[in-house]
Design a protein around this motif. Structure first.
Motif, short mmCIF file in Angstrom:
data_model
loop_
_atom_site.label_atom_id
_atom_site.label_comp_id
_atom_site.label_asym_id
_atom_site.label_seq_id
_atom_site.Cartn_x
_atom_site.Cartn_y
_atom_site.Cartn_z
N ARG A 98 -41.03 25.87 81.29
CA ARG A 98 -42.13 26.35 80.46
C ARG A 98 -41.68 26.54 79.00
N ARG A 99 -40.40 26.81 78.83
CA ARG A 99 -39.94 27.10 77.48
C ARG A 99 -39.91 25.86 76.59
N CYS A 100 -39.57 24.71 77.17
CA CYS A 100 -39.45 23.52 76.32
C CYS A 100 -40.31 22.35 76.79
N GLY A 101 -41.01 22.53 77.93
CA GLY A 101 -41.91 21.49 78.40
C GLY A 101 -41.20 20.30 79.03
N SER A 102 -39.92 20.44 79.33
CA SER A 102 -39.20 19.30 79.92
C SER A 102 -39.45 19.19 81.42
N HIS A 103 -39.41 17.96 81.91
CA HIS A 103 -39.62 17.67 83.33
C HIS A 103 -38.38 18.04 84.13
N LEU A 104 -38.59 18.73 85.24
CA LEU A 104 -37.48 19.12 86.11
C LEU A 104 -37.50 18.37 87.43
N GLY A 105 -38.68 18.24 88.03
CA GLY A 105 -38.79 17.60 89.33
C GLY A 105 -40.17 17.87 89.90
N HIS A 106 -40.24 18.02 91.24
CA HIS A 106 -41.51 18.28 91.90
C HIS A 106 -41.32 19.38 92.93
N VAL A 107 -42.43 20.01 93.34
CA VAL A 107 -42.36 21.01 94.40
C VAL A 107 -43.25 20.58 95.55
N PHE A 108 -42.73 20.75 96.77
CA PHE A 108 -43.43 20.34 97.98
C PHE A 108 -43.57 21.54 98.93
N ASP A 109 -44.47 21.41 99.90
CA ASP A 109 -44.78 22.52 100.80
C ASP A 109 -44.01 22.45 102.12
N ASP A 110 -42.90 21.73 102.14
CA ASP A 110 -42.17 21.60 103.41
C ASP A 110 -40.81 22.30 103.37
N GLY A 111 -40.71 23.33 102.55
CA GLY A 111 -39.44 24.05 102.44
C GLY A 111 -39.28 25.09 103.53
N PRO A 112 -38.05 25.60 103.65
CA PRO A 112 -37.76 26.60 104.69
C PRO A 112 -38.09 28.03 104.23
N GLY A 113 -38.02 28.94 105.14
CA GLY A 113 -38.09 30.36 104.78
C GLY A 113 -39.48 30.81 104.41
N PRO A 114 -39.55 32.04 103.90
CA PRO A 114 -40.85 32.69 103.66
C PRO A 114 -41.72 31.96 102.63
N THR A 115 -41.12 31.31 101.65
CA THR A 115 -41.95 30.67 100.62
C THR A 115 -42.53 29.35 101.12
N GLY A 116 -41.81 28.68 102.02
CA GLY A 116 -42.25 27.37 102.50
C GLY A 116 -42.22 26.30 101.43
N LYS A 117 -41.58 26.62 100.31
CA LYS A 117 -41.56 25.68 99.19
C LYS A 117 -40.22 24.95 99.10
N ARG A 118 -40.30 23.74 98.63
CA ARG A 118 -39.08 22.97 98.34
C ARG A 118 -39.19 22.47 96.90
N PHE A 119 -38.48 23.14 96.02
CA PHE A 119 -38.39 22.69 94.64
C PHE A 119 -37.32 21.61 94.58
N CYS A 120 -37.74 20.39 94.36
CA CYS A 120 -36.88 19.22 94.41
C CYS A 120 -36.59 18.84 92.95
N ILE A 121 -35.37 19.13 92.51
CA ILE A 121 -35.08 19.12 91.08
C ILE A 121 -33.97 18.12 90.77
#
Ligand code: FE
Length: 133
Positions: A98-121
């Protein structure tokens, strides 16, 4: 959050190595299993490779088998921006600094644990600051 970092694309191009520029500023993707942090197990904080903002903690890093560093959540939620991405005929959610607007990767809903998120960076979007021992 810190002040936004605003640079022209020309300034980014001059300040980043070509591979980093391609991923961070042109939303490229590094080939899987090639990035330096895919298998990294060191403790520390992963910072934005463009502006240095704190993004992900090693505490939330897990081995997804995808070939990219994967995290269950950002270390500092407000430092990360999510945006709908319909490129390549897929419906995905892009992750940006958010600070510089650079692309990091994508986030998917097949992650482990309580968030269920997978930030693929992309490794090359990140700089690890090792924890003090
Ligand atoms: Fe950044």
């Amino acid at each position: 959050m810190d002040e936004k970092v605003m640079k022209t694309e020309e300034e980014w191009r001059e300040s980043l190595p070509p591979e980093r520029y391609r991923v961070l500023r042109e939303a490229g993707t590094e080939p899987p299993f090639t990035g330096k942090y895919v298998h990294a197990k060191e403790d520390g904080m992963y910072h934005c490779g463009a502006c240095g903002a704190e993004l992900f903690s090693s505490d939330t890093k897990f081995d997804s088998g995808s070939g990219w560093p994967s995290f269950t959540e950002p270390a500092v939620a407000e430092n990360v921006e999510l945006r709908s991405d319909k490129s390549l005929f897929m419906r995905r959610t892009e992750v940006l600094c958010r600070r510089c607007g650079s692309h990091l990767g994508h986030v998917f809903d097949d992650g482990p644990g309580p968030t269920g998120k997978r930030f693929c960076i992309n490794s090359c979007s990140l700089d690890l600051e090792p924890a003090e021992k």
